[in-house]
Each structure stands twice: as C-alpha cells, then as structure tokens.
Design a protein around this motif. Structure first.
Motif, PDB file in Angstrom:
ATOM      1  N   THR A 451       0.802  -1.457   0.018  1.00 52.64           N
ATOM      2  CA  THR A 451      -0.374   0.492   0.069  1.00 52.64           C
ATOM      3  C   THR A 451       1.278   1.336  -0.254  1.00 52.64           C
ATOM      4  OG1 THR A 451      -1.500  -1.502   1.360  1.00 52.64           O
ATOM      5  CG2 THR A 451      -1.820   0.908   1.138  1.00 52.64           C
ATOM      6  N   VAL A 454       2.098   1.467  -3.977  1.00 52.22           N
ATOM      7  CA  VAL A 454       0.826   2.811  -4.549  1.00 52.22           C
ATOM      8  C   VAL A 454       1.520   3.705  -4.128  1.00 52.22           C
ATOM      9  CG1 VAL A 454      -1.181   2.827  -5.153  1.00 52.22           C
ATOM     10  CG2 VAL A 454       0.046  -0.016  -5.106  1.00 52.22           C
ATOM     11  N   ASN A 455       1.373   4.212  -2.835  1.00 52.20           N
ATOM     12  CA  ASN A 455       0.770   5.759  -2.603  1.00 52.20           C
ATOM     13  C   ASN A 455       2.432   6.786  -2.779  1.00 52.20           C
ATOM     14  OD1 ASN A 455      -2.006   5.146  -0.934  1.00 52.20           O
ATOM     15  ND2 ASN A 455      -0.171   5.014   0.725  1.00 52.20           N
ATOM     16  N   ASN A 457       4.945   5.666  -4.958  1.00 53.08           N
ATOM     17  CA  ASN A 457       4.655   5.351  -6.855  1.00 53.08           C
ATOM     18  C   ASN A 457       3.605   4.691  -7.484  1.00 53.08           C
ATOM     19  OD1 ASN A 457       5.556   5.447  -8.858  1.00 53.08           O
ATOM     20  ND2 ASN A 457       7.357   3.043  -8.526  1.00 53.08           N
ATOM     21  N   TYR A 458       2.860   5.756  -7.684  1.00 49.79           N
ATOM     22  CA  TYR A 458       1.481   5.287  -7.852  1.00 49.79           C
ATOM     23  C   TYR A 458       1.660   4.733  -9.964  1.00 49.79           C
ATOM     24  CZ  TYR A 458      -3.674   5.531  -8.642  1.00 49.79           C
ATOM     25  OH  TYR A 458      -4.864   4.657  -9.084  1.00 49.79           O
ATOM     26  N   SER A 459       2.010   3.359  -9.209  1.00 49.75           N
ATOM     27  CA  SER A 459       2.658   2.727 -10.553  1.00 49.75           C
ATOM     28  C   SER A 459       1.783   1.622 -10.831  1.00 49.75           C
ATOM     29  CB  SER A 459       3.824   2.767 -10.610  1.00 49.75           C
ATOM     30  OG  SER A 459       4.209   1.624 -10.121  1.00 49.75           O
ATOM     31  N   SER A 462       3.768  -1.438  -8.779  1.00 49.32           N
ATOM     32  CA  SER A 462       3.313  -1.190  -7.572  1.00 49.32           C
ATOM     33  C   SER A 462       1.626  -1.568  -7.025  1.00 49.32           C
ATOM     34  CB  SER A 462       3.491   0.032  -7.005  1.00 49.32           C
ATOM     35  OG  SER A 462       4.294   0.258  -7.401  1.00 49.32           O
ATOM     36  N   LEU A 463       1.042  -1.050  -8.057  1.00 49.12           N
ATOM     37  CA  LEU A 463      -0.586  -0.976  -8.217  1.00 49.12           C
ATOM     38  C   LEU A 463      -0.756  -2.885  -8.255  1.00 49.12           C
ATOM     39  CD1 LEU A 463      -2.172   0.962 -10.241  1.00 49.12           C
ATOM     40  CD2 LEU A 463      -2.451   0.678  -8.067  1.00 49.12           C
ATOM     41  N   LYS A 485      -7.505  -0.228 -12.581  1.00 48.36           N
ATOM     42  CA  LYS A 485      -7.069   1.154 -12.749  1.00 48.36           C
ATOM     43  C   LYS A 485      -5.817   1.494 -13.129  1.00 48.36           C
ATOM     44  CE  LYS A 485      -7.806   3.036  -7.956  1.00 48.36           C
ATOM     45  NZ  LYS A 485      -7.937   2.556  -6.875  1.00 48.36           N
ATOM     46  N   THR A 486      -5.659  -0.270 -13.297  1.00 54.29           N
ATOM     47  CA  THR A 486      -3.939  -0.727 -13.850  1.00 54.29           C
ATOM     48  C   THR A 486      -3.606  -0.307 -15.300  1.00 54.29           C
ATOM     49  OG1 THR A 486      -3.516  -2.033 -12.140  1.00 54.29           O
ATOM     50  CG2 THR A 486      -2.243  -1.601 -14.015  1.00 54.29           C
ATOM     51  N   GLN A 489      -4.256   2.660 -16.759  1.00 57.17           N
ATOM     52  CA  GLN A 489      -3.398   3.651 -16.450  1.00 57.17           C
ATOM     53  C   GLN A 489      -2.684   4.262 -18.212  1.00 57.17           C
ATOM     54  OE1 GLN A 489      -0.494   4.577 -13.771  1.00 57.17           O
ATOM     55  NE2 GLN A 489      -1.958   4.412 -12.815  1.00 57.17           N
TER      56      GLN A 489
END
Lengths: 814, 180
Positions: A451, A454-455, A457-459, A462-463, A485-486, A489
């Motif tokens: 988590t 993700v926070n 590095n919203y990549s 990570s997701l 969501k991914t 992107q």
C-alpha cells in the motif's frame, strides 16, 4: 503405616533426594518395582521436598501470625478511613486483603493490611515504599491505588482497585481460548511490567495468583508485595525474601539479587505453563526456545527485558502457518503460484530476491534511456542491497527458521529506508519486499509495504503487486478495482497490461466465471510468452488457465496448460522446487478427474518426493499430498494402504496447528471425504461437523470453504436419509452463497440440486422442482449440458413428475 | 512424647505440662485481640513462659532443654486448639473446609485447616517413629535448635537433620496445599 515400612520409605527417600530426575526415576523403578504405592509416596515426598512450600517450611512464626492475626477476620463491618470492610479475601506472605467499599459511594475496593509491621522496621519501610510507588502508577493492566493510611495501632494499609477476575492460568480453564489469544494476554502483562520497569520498579513476586484476568479479558497485575526499587544489585535480608519458590529466579532466591531480569524469569515460568494442549511439534520447539531463554539460570543469558520477550512472542504469533486450501468433494483449487510457505529457506529468499529484483529492474530498464548506465547502476544497487541484507546474518545452508527469514526481510526494509533520495526506486523496493512477504504469507506486512508503495509511487508495478495481494487475501472487489485502475493507466507497458489481465483472470476464476477468465488469460499469455522477462508471470498465467479449464471439466486442456506451467517453473527454479511440486499436485488432480488413478498416484508421489526433500519428512506441509495419495489409493481400491496414510496425515495436521485453524478443518474434511467415498457415512459425519465448526469460526460463516463443507455435511445427511437435516444445511449454504454474490457458481448449482433431492425424499415435490430446475440451469451454464450432475438428477425428476401428475393438489406438503 | 520418663515421674510430668500449657494459653489469648498484631516468635513466647515459670516448685528439677520440649508439645496443642476453634467458628452452616472465595476467586486453604492436617499427620508419625515426631515438634513448635534437640535425644545432629528432612517431606504430603 507400620514403622518398618516407614523406615524403608525414608531410606529410599534419602537416597532419591540427592539424585537428578532421570537417575531418580531409575532408582525408584528399581527399588520399588513391586510396590507401586511406595513408589508413589516416595515420589510425592521428593516433590514436596523440592517445592519446599509447605506449612512446615514457612516456619512457626508465619503460621502463628496467620493464625492469631487472622483474628482480623472479625474486622468485617469495621470502618477504616473512607471505607467499610466487607470480607476477607486473601492472605499473603506479608499481609491480608479485604474487600471493602467506600462509605459514601459504595465503590468496591481492595484493602491491604500489612501485619507484623510493629515487629520489623525494615518491613515497615518496605511497605511505605510500596505505597509510595503505587500511588504514582497508572496503567490499564496494573491495579490502581486510591488511598493509604494507618490503623490506630500502626498497621499500614492501602486501598486499591478491586479486581474481579480469575487467576492467570485458571482463567483459561474456564474460558478456553486459542494459543494466540492467550499469548496476547500474556503480552499485555509484559506491557504492564515494561511500564513498571520504566518507573524503576521491579515486581519480583510475579506468579499466576498475582495476575488476575477480569471479565473483559484484561489482565491486572496485583500485589507488588515486595516490589523493589530498581537498583543494580539489591541485597534483601533473608527474612524479607518472601517469594514463591517455583517462580522466583535463582539469583533472587539464593543471593537476594534483584534486577529487571528477575521478572523475566518469572514470566518465563508462567509462559511455559500457559502453553498446553495441542501445539504442533515445530511450534512447540519454538516456544520452548523462548521459554528457555527467559528461564536461564544465568541472568546475563536471559532476555534483557520483558520487552524483548514480548517481541519474540509477537514474532511467534505472527508466524502462524496460514490457512490451507479449500477442498470439497467435488472441487479443489490450488491457489496458483504464490504459495504461502513460511518455512522458506534463506537460500530461497536470496533466490526470490534475485528473481524479484531482476524482474523489476528489467522493467525499469525499459524506461531508461541510457541502457548501459542503467545496467551499471542496477548491478551496483542490487549488489549493495543484498550485501547489506545478508551481512552479519548466519549464512547457513539449509532451512532457516521462520524468524530468521523474516528478520532478513525486515533488514531489507531497513535498507530500503536508506533510499529516501529516490522515492520512486524506494517504492519499487518496497514493492519487491512486499511481494516477498506475500510469498511468505505475511499478509499484514505485505499489505503495509505494498500500500505504501502504491501511495509513494502510483505505478502499474506497485498497483499490480497490491492487486495480487488482494486476490490472495480474497478481497476480490479490491483486486478487480486495482486491476482495472492499472489498465486505465496511460502509457501502460505491455507486460504490466498482461499482468493486470492475468490478475483479473485470477479473480474471475475465484468467482467461478471461467469463460471470461479464459478470455483474459489468453490475452495475457500472448503478451507474456513474447517477453523473456515475464517468465514467472507466464507460468502463473498458465496455472490460472489450467484451473479455469479444470473447472469447466475440460481436462485435456487443463492438463496441457499445467504441463506448460511446470516446464517454465522447472526452467526457472529447477526440478525440485515447491512450485514444481504444486504443479505435480494439480496434474494429479486432473488425472483423478479423468479417472487415471495410477497416473494420479505417480503425480502425487512426485510432488511428495519434492516436498519431503524440501521440508523434511514428517513435516506437516507434506500432509497435504499424503492425503491426496491416500485418496487416490482409495480410488484404486487399495484401502488397506490408504487409510493409515490419511489418518496419520490428519493427526500430523492436528498436531501442527492450533485447534481452531482452517488447515485442521480441511484435514477433517478430507478425512470425512475419505470415509464418505467408502460409504462409511456415519463415521464421516462427525468429521464434517467438526470441520464446519472450525471453518465457521475461523473463516466466517459465509466463506466459500465454509459453504463447501456445508455441502459435504448435507450430503452425508442425505446418504443417511436424514433429509430434514440435509435440507437445513443446504438451505444455509445456498443463503450464504446468495448473500455473497456467488449464487451462480457451480457449488450453488450443485447445492440446489441436492437440496432438491432432500426435498423430494421428504415429499416436498413442488419445492424440490423449483430447486432442481434452478440448480440445473446454473450447472449446465457452467459445466455444459452433459455434466454428471444433470444425469444423476434424472431419477429424481422422474419421481417428481410422476408424483405431481398422479396427485391432484391435495395433501401435498411444501 | 517424652519417652524417657519413668512412670514414677509421670504424674509430675502431667503437672508440669499443665502449668506450661496454661501459661502459653494465656499468652496466646492476649494476642487474639484485634488491636494487637504482634507476630509470635515461638522462641520468644517460650522464653517468656520459661521466665515466668522457672521458679515455680513444680518445675524445680527441669532443665531448660527439657522444659522446651514440654513447651513444644504445649505450643502445638495451643495452636491446634486455636485452629480448631477458628475452624468451628467458620463452619456454622456450610461444609466449606476449603474456603472458596466467590469474590476474588482466590482459593485458599486457610491456615487453621492446614494446621489441623499437620496435627493429624504428626499424630500418625508418632506411631511410626516417636523420635521423629519429637524432632518435628521440638524444631517446629518448640523453636529449638538442631543441637538442642540432638542433645535432648542423645543422638547426633545429622540424625536429627535427616529425621527432620524426611518428616517434613512426608508431613507436607499430608497437608492440604495452599492453591497457589
């Protein structure tokens, strides 16, 4: 007893007393071989001698003072200060305790009086100290002090929180609770002690009777009868060394030395008494280690502080082996790729790290414009990271303990912290570590890191890591959301797209939407098979594809996908890796479904060989496959071989896990299954019942597996013609599935069909028809119109139709 | 208990005993009052009694050691009596020898019950080995030292120690334990 016998007994006692335990046993056995009573009596004498806590050992003064001064019993009703005494509730080494109440509010308190205060100035001083200290303490697990004073004759007293509860160990007899919960309470006591130690107070008389647990399950430490101010070495006069033999540290008993570790010792003794009942062999050994370290005779070798002890317990608790797999009579789902293995070898961690690192570095590489530079950077970074990680650790080959494995990863976390200058890189490291935690089954830690990643590095990377965790946690909606969501992107890399699709596919699998899953998974496969960097992902996709086909009864395809998965796993990890064993298992399942039992046996034995080599024989992890072997032997009709295997495996599992644990429930279910297929329905019933109880308690009433076992139980009722019971359970199961949006899965369909049967047999034809129709609809939508179930229900349908056409609407039951 | 007494002296033994016994009883009763919380040290008590009684004619030819063993026995009786008295007081109605406390859930076998157990067991021990029972009485109730007891009985100190160790262990198995 006659004098001669007594003489003899004494002689034996005298001889036995000087020996240690084992020598003594030998002596007694030899000398008393014809006389069990004598053996018993002498043994008890020796125990009494060693305990040294009888009336005679305490001495006459103590006895007499208790006897005479106990005349205070007549104090009930007397008013002292703002309180009125109600009832004598305890006698201790230094004083007595009354239950009392405030005269104005009626609030209950405990009042403690120190007797013999006039006799000894030292004692009085001690008590004053205690009173003084107690007033300043404030902790939820320490009985609070309200007030203090003196009787007219000088007897000091103080009023404290009245704790209603049971003594520490007895509480667990009347309130059964599993080991982790007991340990949590123990940890709370440690917290209270840490607090005390922080204030410079050592309890020094810790024992179960000094720790009460109240109705809310909160422990309260009482009676710092002789709590001492913290000094390096304190010499306490012999007559003031009031302690309870069994719990008092040796240096305290013998030399009057008191230190923080004195309390550690006592806690160690209490801990070893806390752990009773079924704890598995491995777990027991770990706990023994912790207890042992707390109880070392040399204080220098003990835990330095209560806090250190509590931390090791935390480690132990968090390390619980994870839940097993679901399995019911008609389906088995081996979660793909990320198998939880707490007992991962240190070497494997390195391998995992390398593999994981390689993956993410490769991915990152794609973004670097200057490839050469990236290469150098990468190598250096990885080297340094790993070097620091393993530095100072014991680099032994062979299985590391869970503790060590986690410590290493924990260190990795520390290392990652040093990457503050590059938040993106740091986030990626966290992602790597998070995935490793996930592999190790440390979901909480994985959750936190992923988590975080993700926070920061919203990549996509990570997701996806987080998404895969969510899938494993069974949080399907979250997993789907993340996957979507991914996919949304911008500039999503191909590999990441594939991974997201694979993730979605996995969720769909778990939700029973196999056709949709296959579509997505195939897309992922296309992409991944073209990228050399995505081999591990590709293997995962293969496994998911195999599962999907399996549940649609497309066995040949399922086999083919699984074989491809195994090929990749073998290429990546070698032939003897647990992941390969997993694939063997799955192949075995497929063979079973196509009734190629001998083939299945070969597959299972191959899996077993790998796992035994990996974990060692007699390791509870191998119990899974042992059970499969037994099941397939049963199918081959080799009952005599099969039954002992499955019984042994079941016992292993029960021993290795706490009483209420999904893995145990699974084992019981498989035992039930075994008996079921042998038509031993009455024998199977209790296993299913117990299994259901455990699943319900641990995974929850609406969990997929709980419903799975419900269906088993209901089936066994059906077989025993207990139709009403069966109906009830089937209905529960269907309700539950509906509630959790799984009303259209294969299981739900089959449950309805079987419910239909139960209703038919009770003559409730209309209802039966409804259920059967619905059930058939569901099943044929998923498994095709030729599914076995649909064929099996024909007789029932015929019967219903016949009954409904002959009856003319009167007297039908619903 | 006083195994070396001749029958001739038995009568005066009884007299001596009664005297000591009475005195100890008197002292003990003064301590029964709630206001006074003094701890009894048996030796001190016995010394006090001895100081009171040493000049009385009945005890004219008694040595300290001998007196002490009488006193030990007397002490035992005083205390056991006290225990029985207390125990009887508590009983009124229920059977609870074992004082199970509903409030604090602290189970205690009260000292009076334990003392009665001890007394019973000690009486048994007397039948098995009079010398040993004497050792226990003198050491425990009489507050005598090992050498005093050894002298009084005409045996070596190590005999007394061994007697004491074994007797303690056996008696302990006959006393209801405090539920700790």
């Amino acid at each position: 007893m006659n004098p001669e016998r007594w003489e003899r007994m004494q002689a034996i006692f005298d001889a036995a007393v000087g020996l240690d335990e084992s020598e003594r046993t030998v002596l007694l056995a030899g000398v008393c071989h014809d006389d069990e009573e004598m053996l018993d009596d002498v043994r008890r004498m020796v125990e009494a001698h060693e305990r040294g806590d009888s009336l005679l050992h305490s001495g006459l003064p103590a006895l007499a003072s208790r006897l005479i001064d106990g005349g205070l019993a007549s104090l009930a009703g007397r008013e002292i200060g703002a309180y009125r005494l109600v009832k004598l509730i305890g006698e201790g080494g230094m004083g007595i305790v009354y239950r009392a109440e405030r005269t104005d509010t009626g609030k209950q308190v405990a009042m403690k009086f120190l007797l013999g205060a006039n006799m000894s100035a030292a004692r009085r001083a001690l008590f004053a100290l205690e009173t003084n200290m107690h007033a300043k303490l404030s902790h939820p697990c320490i009985a609070a002090q309200y007030d203090a004073g003196h009787l007219p004759n000088g007897t000091p007293w103080f009023a404290m929180e009245y704790v209603q509860g049971e003594r520490f160990l007895e509480y667990f007899e009347t309130h059964p609770c599993p080991l982790p919960d007991r340990l949590r309470i123990f940890q709370q006591v440690c917290g209270a002690l840490e607090y005390l130690h922080g204030k410079g107070i050592i309890h020094s008389d810790l024992k179960p009777s000094n720790i009460l647990i109240d109705e809310s399950g909160t422990p309260k430490v009482l009676d710092f009868g002789i709590a001492k101010e913290f000094r390096r070495e304190t010499q306490l006069l012999p007559e003031l060394r009031i302690m309870t033999r069994g719990y008092a540290a040796p240096e305290w008993q013998e030399r009057g030395l008191v230190d923080r570790s004195t309390d550690v010792y006592s806690m160690g003794v209490i801990l070893s008494q806390l752990v009773t009942g079924d704890v598995g062999k491995t777990r027991r050994r770990e706990l023994d280690k912790i207890c042992g370290k707390a109880r070392r005779s040399d204080p220098a070798k003990r835990y330095r502080s209560v806090e250190a002890l509590a931390r090791d317990i935390e480690h132990f608790v968090k390390n619980e082996p994870l839940e097993g797999m679901p399995a019911t009579r008609w389906y088995r789902l081996e979660r793909f790729a990320t198998r939880r293995r707490a007992a991962v070898v240190a070497g494997t961690i390195a391998a995992l790290l390398f593999a994981a690192m390689a993956t993410f570095f490769t991915v990152r590489l794609a973004r670097e414009k200057n490839a050469a530079l990236a290469e150098v950077q990468r190598t250096k970074l990885v080297e340094r990271f790993l070097f620091n990680l393993f530095q100072g650790g014991d680099k032994e080959a062979g299985p590391a303990t869970e503790v060590r494995a986690l410590t290493l990863i924990g260190r990795g976390e520390q290392e990652a912290k040093a990457l503050d200058h590059d938040p993106q890189l740091q986030a990626e490291f966290y992602g790597v570590l998070g995935r490793i935690y996930q592999q190790l089954g440390q979901f909480d830690k994985a959750d936190a890191l992923l988590t975080n990643a993700v926070n920061e590095n919203y990549s996509a990377v990570s997701l996806l890591a987080l998404g895969s965790l969510r899938l494993e946690q069974g949080r399907f909606d979250d997993a789907v959301r993340i996957a979507r969501k991914t996919l949304d992107q911008p500039e999503l890399g191909e590999l990441e797209r594939a991974k997201a699709q694979s993730l979605l596919g996995g969720v769909l699998n778990a939700q029973g939407k196999y056709t949709d899953a296959i579509v997505l998974l195939k897309q992922a496969w296309q992409i991944q098979s073209a990228h050399p960097a995505a081999r591990e992902d590709l293997a995962g996709t293969f496994v998911a594809l195999s599962d999907a086909c399996f549940f649609q009864s497309r066995h040949a395809e399922a086999e083919s996908w699984m074989q491809q998965a195994m090929k990749v796993h073998q290429q990546l990890h070698g032939r003897n890796h647990p992941l390969v064993a997993m694939d063997w298992r799955a192949l075995g399942h497929i063979q079973v479904q196509t009734t190629h039992f001998l083939e299945a046996e070969k597959c299972y034995r191959a899996a077993l060989a790998i796992e035994e080599g990996w974990y060692g024989e007699d390791h509870p992890e191998t119990a899974d496959v042992q059970i499969y072997v037994a099941q397939v032997l049963e199918k081959e009709g080799r009952l005599a071989e099969a039954e002992p295997i499955i019984r042994k495996a079941t016992e292993e599992i029960k021993r290795a896990y706490p009483e209420y644990h999904p893995r145990v429930a699974l084992a019981l279910c498989e035992m039930g299954n075994f008996l079921f297929v042998e038509d031993r329905f009455a024998e199977a019933e209790p296993y299913y019942k117990r299994s259901l109880e455990i699943y319900g308690r641990t995974l929850g009433e609406d969990h997929l597996d709980t419903n799975g076992i419900r269906n088993n139980l209901a089936s066994v009722y059906l077989k025993q013609k207990k139709y009403a019971e069966a109906q009830k359970i089937f209905e529960q199961s269907i309700d539950s599935l509906e509630r959790t949006n799984l009303g259209n899965t294969l299981n739900a369909g089959i449950a309805r069909i079987k419910l239909g049967r139960a209703l038919t047999r009770q003559g409730k034809y209309r209802q039966a028809l409804v259920q059967i129709r619905e059930g058939c609809r569901i099943v044929s939508a998923i498994a095709g119109p030729n599914a076995e179930w649909l064929k099996a229900i024909q007789p029932d349908l015929e019967m219903i139709n016949k009954s409904l056409s002959t009856k003319t609407g009167s007297g039908e039951t619903y | 208990m006083l195994s070396q007494e001749t029958s001739l002296q038995n009568q005066s033994v009884d007299e001596r005993f009664s005297l000591v016994y009475e005195e100890l009883r008197r002292i003990a009763s003064t301590l029964r009052h709630a206001e006074s919380h003094a701890t009894i040290l048996s030796a001190a008590l016995v010394d006090e009694a001895w100081a009171k009684l040493k000049n009385s004619p009945e005890l004219a030819h008694t040595t300290t050691g001998h007196f002490k063993s009488i006193a030990a026995n007397a002490m035992r009786q005083v205390l056991v009596e006290e225990a029985r008295r207390r125990n009887a007081q508590k009983r009124g109605g229920g059977h609870a020898i074992l004082l199970t406390l509903d409030d604090g859930h602290q189970h205690i076998v009260p000292v009076d019950v334990q003392l009665i157990d001890l007394d019973t067991a000690l009486t048994e021990l007397q039948d098995m080995s009079p010398r040993q029972a004497q050792v226990v009485e003198s050491l425990f109730f009489g507050g005598m030292t090992v050498s005093e007891v050894a002298n009084g009985l005409g045996v070596s100190e190590s005999v007394v120690e061994r007697d004491w160790r074994a007797a303690k262990a056996w008696l302990a198995t006959r006393i209801r334990p405090d539920k700790e």
